[in-house]
Design a protein around this motif. Structure first.
Motif, PDB file in Angstrom:
ATOM      1  N   LEU A  23       0.836  -1.190   0.000  1.00 58.97           N
ATOM      2  CA  LEU A  23       0.000   0.000   0.000  1.00 58.97           C
ATOM      3  C   LEU A  23       0.873   1.244   0.000  1.00 58.97           C
ATOM      4  CD1 LEU A  23      -2.651  -1.022   2.705  1.00 58.97           C
ATOM      5  CD2 LEU A  23      -2.952  -1.068   0.225  1.00 58.97           C
ATOM      6  N   LEU A  24       0.366   2.319  -0.588  1.00 54.94           N
ATOM      7  CA  LEU A  24       1.049   3.616  -0.580  1.00 54.94           C
ATOM      8  C   LEU A  24       0.346   4.538   0.412  1.00 54.94           C
ATOM      9  CD1 LEU A  24       1.649   4.282  -4.398  1.00 54.94           C
ATOM     10  CD2 LEU A  24       3.274   3.419  -2.705  1.00 54.94           C
ATOM     11  N   ALA A  25       1.123   5.200   1.261  1.00 55.77           N
ATOM     12  CA  ALA A  25       0.565   6.081   2.285  1.00 55.77           C
ATOM     13  C   ALA A  25       1.167   7.472   2.155  1.00 55.77           C
ATOM     14  CB  ALA A  25       0.838   5.516   3.678  1.00 55.77           C
ATOM     15  N   GLU A  26       0.303   8.487   2.194  1.00 56.97           N
ATOM     16  CA  GLU A  26       0.730   9.881   2.157  1.00 56.97           C
ATOM     17  C   GLU A  26       0.259  10.576   3.430  1.00 56.97           C
ATOM     18  OE1 GLU A  26       0.212  11.417  -2.262  1.00 56.97           O
ATOM     19  OE2 GLU A  26      -1.441  10.093  -1.707  1.00 56.97           O
ATOM     20  N   PRO A  27       1.142  11.294   4.131  1.00 57.52           N
ATOM     21  CA  PRO A  27       0.693  12.026   5.326  1.00 57.52           C
ATOM     22  C   PRO A  27      -0.436  12.985   4.973  1.00 57.52           C
ATOM     23  CG  PRO A  27       3.086  11.990   5.192  1.00 57.52           C
ATOM     24  CD  PRO A  27       2.585  11.468   3.874  1.00 57.52           C
ATOM     25  N   LEU A  28      -1.495  12.945   5.760  1.00 57.57           N
ATOM     26  CA  LEU A  28      -2.657  13.785   5.485  1.00 57.57           C
ATOM     27  C   LEU A  28      -2.736  14.946   6.473  1.00 57.57           C
ATOM     28  CD1 LEU A  28      -5.229  14.162   3.770  1.00 57.57           C
ATOM     29  CD2 LEU A  28      -6.441  12.759   5.459  1.00 57.57           C
ATOM     30  N   THR A  29      -2.721  14.637   7.767  1.00 59.85           N
ATOM     31  CA  THR A  29      -2.836  15.690   8.769  1.00 59.85           C
ATOM     32  C   THR A  29      -2.377  15.165  10.124  1.00 59.85           C
ATOM     33  OG1 THR A  29      -4.361  17.326   9.734  1.00 59.85           O
ATOM     34  CG2 THR A  29      -5.200  15.096   9.427  1.00 59.85           C
ATOM     35  N   ASP A  30      -2.051  16.073  11.019  1.00 63.33           N
ATOM     36  CA  ASP A  30      -1.725  15.718  12.405  1.00 63.33           C
ATOM     37  C   ASP A  30      -2.897  16.123  13.290  1.00 63.33           C
ATOM     38  OD1 ASP A  30       0.806  14.758  11.823  1.00 63.33           O
ATOM     39  OD2 ASP A  30       1.756  16.703  12.081  1.00 63.33           O
ATOM     40  N   GLU A  31      -3.392  15.167  14.084  1.00 64.20           N
ATOM     41  CA  GLU A  31      -4.447  15.487  15.037  1.00 64.20           C
ATOM     42  C   GLU A  31      -3.836  15.630  16.422  1.00 64.20           C
ATOM     43  OE1 GLU A  31      -7.368  12.402  15.079  1.00 64.20           O
ATOM     44  OE2 GLU A  31      -5.977  10.849  15.761  1.00 64.20           O
ATOM     45  N   GLU A  32      -4.245  16.680  17.125  1.00 64.70           N
ATOM     46  CA  GLU A  32      -3.751  16.953  18.466  1.00 64.70           C
ATOM     47  C   GLU A  32      -4.771  16.484  19.486  1.00 64.70           C
ATOM     48  OE1 GLU A  32      -3.264  20.987  21.075  1.00 64.70           O
ATOM     49  OE2 GLU A  32      -2.270  20.957  19.122  1.00 64.70           O
ATOM     50  N   PHE A  33      -4.313  15.877  20.563  1.00 64.90           N
ATOM     51  CA  PHE A  33      -5.205  15.400  21.613  1.00 64.90           C
ATOM     52  C   PHE A  33      -5.281  16.426  22.747  1.00 64.90           C
ATOM     53  CE2 PHE A  33      -3.685  11.243  19.847  1.00 64.90           C
ATOM     54  CZ  PHE A  33      -4.878  10.933  19.212  1.00 64.90           C
ATOM     55  N   VAL A  34      -6.494  16.625  23.269  1.00 58.96           N
ATOM     56  CA  VAL A  34      -6.720  17.624  24.310  1.00 58.96           C
ATOM     57  C   VAL A  34      -7.466  17.001  25.488  1.00 58.96           C
ATOM     58  CG1 VAL A  34      -6.658  19.617  22.767  1.00 58.96           C
ATOM     59  CG2 VAL A  34      -8.820  18.397  23.112  1.00 58.96           C
ATOM     60  N   LEU A  35      -7.132  17.459  26.684  1.00 60.94           N
ATOM     61  CA  LEU A  35      -7.755  17.009  27.925  1.00 60.94           C
ATOM     62  C   LEU A  35      -8.874  17.992  28.259  1.00 60.94           C
ATOM     63  CD1 LEU A  35      -7.776  15.189  30.470  1.00 60.94           C
ATOM     64  CD2 LEU A  35      -5.975  16.640  31.403  1.00 60.94           C
TER      65      LEU A  35
ATOM     66  N   ALA B 111       2.935  22.298  26.777  1.00 62.16           N
ATOM     67  CA  ALA B 111       3.730  22.954  25.734  1.00 62.16           C
ATOM     68  C   ALA B 111       3.922  22.033  24.535  1.00 62.16           C
ATOM     69  CB  ALA B 111       5.091  23.372  26.308  1.00 62.16           C
ATOM     70  N   ASP B 112       3.929  20.735  24.801  1.00 66.26           N
ATOM     71  CA  ASP B 112       4.135  19.755  23.728  1.00 66.26           C
ATOM     72  C   ASP B 112       3.010  18.726  23.778  1.00 66.26           C
ATOM     73  OD1 ASP B 112       5.206  18.133  21.743  1.00 66.26           O
ATOM     74  OD2 ASP B 112       6.501  17.044  23.142  1.00 66.26           O
ATOM     75  N   PRO B 113       1.842  19.056  23.228  1.00 65.42           N
ATOM     76  CA  PRO B 113       0.726  18.117  23.294  1.00 65.42           C
ATOM     77  C   PRO B 113       0.973  16.903  22.397  1.00 65.42           C
ATOM     78  CG  PRO B 113       0.179  19.965  21.884  1.00 65.42           C
ATOM     79  CD  PRO B 113       1.499  20.302  22.511  1.00 65.42           C
ATOM     80  N   PRO B 114       0.406  15.767  22.738  1.00 66.33           N
ATOM     81  CA  PRO B 114       0.582  14.590  21.887  1.00 66.33           C
ATOM     82  C   PRO B 114      -0.199  14.743  20.591  1.00 66.33           C
ATOM     83  CG  PRO B 114      -0.923  14.111  23.684  1.00 66.33           C
ATOM     84  CD  PRO B 114      -0.366  15.473  23.950  1.00 66.33           C
ATOM     85  N   ILE B 115       0.381  14.273  19.509  1.00 67.39           N
ATOM     86  CA  ILE B 115      -0.285  14.316  18.207  1.00 67.39           C
ATOM     87  C   ILE B 115      -0.215  12.944  17.563  1.00 67.39           C
ATOM     88  CG2 ILE B 115       0.219  16.763  17.827  1.00 67.39           C
ATOM     89  CD1 ILE B 115       2.415  15.867  15.868  1.00 67.39           C
ATOM     90  N   ASN B 116      -1.092  12.734  16.608  1.00 69.54           N
ATOM     91  CA  ASN B 116      -1.091  11.500  15.841  1.00 69.54           C
ATOM     92  C   ASN B 116      -1.242  11.862  14.369  1.00 69.54           C
ATOM     93  OD1 ASN B 116      -1.191   8.501  15.805  1.00 69.54           O
ATOM     94  ND2 ASN B 116      -3.150   8.887  14.823  1.00 69.54           N
ATOM     95  N   THR B 117      -0.417  11.278  13.512  1.00 75.58           N
ATOM     96  CA  THR B 117      -0.479  11.560  12.078  1.00 75.58           C
ATOM     97  C   THR B 117      -1.455  10.627  11.398  1.00 75.58           C
ATOM     98  OG1 THR B 117       1.814  12.333  12.056  1.00 75.58           O
ATOM     99  CG2 THR B 117       0.850  11.713   9.942  1.00 75.58           C
ATOM    100  N   ALA B 118      -2.355  11.204  10.609  1.00 74.39           N
ATOM    101  CA  ALA B 118      -3.273  10.424   9.786  1.00 74.39           C
ATOM    102  C   ALA B 118      -2.722  10.356   8.368  1.00 74.39           C
ATOM    103  CB  ALA B 118      -4.663  11.055   9.794  1.00 74.39           C
TER     104      ALA B 118
ATOM    105  N   LEU C  45      -8.559  16.042  -1.034  1.00 68.97           N
ATOM    106  CA  LEU C  45      -8.243  15.867   0.380  1.00 68.97           C
ATOM    107  C   LEU C  45      -6.838  16.331   0.703  1.00 68.97           C
ATOM    108  CD1 LEU C  45      -9.916  12.423   1.170  1.00 68.97           C
ATOM    109  CD2 LEU C  45     -10.779  14.722   1.661  1.00 68.97           C
ATOM    110  N   LEU C  46      -5.885  16.001  -0.142  1.00 72.02           N
ATOM    111  CA  LEU C  46      -4.507  16.419   0.115  1.00 72.02           C
ATOM    112  C   LEU C  46      -4.380  17.941   0.062  1.00 72.02           C
ATOM    113  CD1 LEU C  46      -2.524  13.707  -1.877  1.00 72.02           C
ATOM    114  CD2 LEU C  46      -2.758  13.887   0.597  1.00 72.02           C
ATOM    115  N   ALA C  47      -5.077  18.567  -0.888  1.00 69.79           N
ATOM    116  CA  ALA C  47      -5.028  20.026  -0.983  1.00 69.79           C
ATOM    117  C   ALA C  47      -5.702  20.675   0.218  1.00 69.79           C
ATOM    118  CB  ALA C  47      -5.690  20.480  -2.276  1.00 69.79           C
TER     119      ALA C  47
END
Length: 302
Positions: free
Chosen positions: A160-172, A266-273, A294-296
């Motif tokens: 499979l080919l994967a392209e980074p789409l976005t980073d999601e940040e997690f918040v408490l 200061a450095d919240p955790p993120i996850n790349t989609a 979507l990429l644009a």
């Protein structure tokens, strides 16, 4: 469609090429057999015959499925368009593009992606959208059930080919009633007195937040689990307790004051989609339109 390598002469067998493309897309002989309606032994025999005809191996056999070798990727890229168009004519589809099958986390699809794709739908693009977890969706993508998958991790291997789409940040977050009760208290210990809401019993998002932000393990039991982050958001907003959620999901609630941040590291955790597809691509031009849109759009997301 023909080729004349040194080990053989004459045109390549069309059935073998169809089977090869199915194996390349599915990532296993077993899954490919279901796609083409043949037995696994017939699929294996056809691939061996094609490899002998071409004078080279096409796949690396593994304990679970197969991985295409570089020549196989190139061959699949050349075959996909012509074979898909031929299949479309045989099915009576003509030149009308089929629906685009898009899959990913239901919350992200419903909250973010479908709004971005609305202009394409208005222009005639048809979508078939499936929500689910990354691992099953990637397996279904290999088997040809989806055209594009939004994955919460990069898939392994070359199937499979994967392209980074976005980073999601997690918040408490919690509703104001809990934020006021916890004000001035030391985190994270104070949260032990408040109900925790999660989409899974093993608390995957909260545990990650604890490791990344507080550098400790989370020892807690959820008061509520529901396998839908939108439902978790609704319960937290209603005052049921606290949770760790993707920032995109609760942006409006934070802006309106319906939810409050309990902590601002200061450095919240993120996850790349990632936006994932099969290497051979698709003969359907609308798949490329959806992917490019979507990429644009992702480049404009904060």
């Amino acid at each position: 469609m023909s080729d004349r390598p040194a080990t053989g002469s004459g045109p390549l067998d069309l059935n073998q090429l169809r089977t090869f493309l199915a194996v390349h897309r599915a990532g296993s002989f077993t899954a490919a057999a279901h796609l083409v309606g043949l037995s696994q032994s017939t699929v294996t025999a056809q691939i061996r015959a094609l490899e002998q005809r071409l004078g080279r191996e096409l796949f690396e056999r593994r304990a679970r499925g197969v991985s295409p070798l570089p020549y196989a990727d190139d061959l699949a890229a050349r075959l996909a368009g012509p074979l898909d168009r031929l299949a479309g004519l045989a099915d009576g589809r003509g030149g009308v593009p089929e629906p685009v099958h898009l899959a990913g986390p239901a919350e992200f699809l419903g909250t973010v992606l479908l709004a971005e794709l609305a202009p394409l739908v208005a222009q005639g693009v048809q979508l078939r959208v499936t929500g689910g977890l990354t691992d099953p969706l990637l397996a279904e993508l290999r088997a040809g059930q989806h055209d594009l998958v939004v994955a919460t991790r990069r898939p392994r291997g070359r199937t499979l080919l994967a392209e980074p789409l976005t980073d999601e940040e997690f918040v408490l977050v919690a509703a104001p009633v809990w934020a006021e009760r916890l004000a001035g208290r030391e985190l994270p210990d104070a949260l032990a007195e408040a109900p925790l809401l999660s989409y899974a019993e093993d608390l995957p998002i909260a545990r990650r937040y604890w490791r990344h932000v507080f550098d400790r393990r989370l020892h807690a039991r959820a008061a509520v689990t529901v396998p839908d982050l939108r439902a978790v958001l609704a319960a937290v907003t209603a005052g049921a307790g606290w949770s760790v959620l993707p920032g995109y999901l609760c942006r409006a609630e934070l802006a309106s004051g319906a939810l409050r941040l309990l902590h601002e590291p200061a450095d919240p955790p993120i996850n790349t989609a990632y936006l994932v597809r099969r290497p051979a691509g698709s003969a359907n031009p609308h798949v490329a339109l959806v992917r490019e849109r979507l990429l644009a759009a992702a480049r404009t997301w904060v």
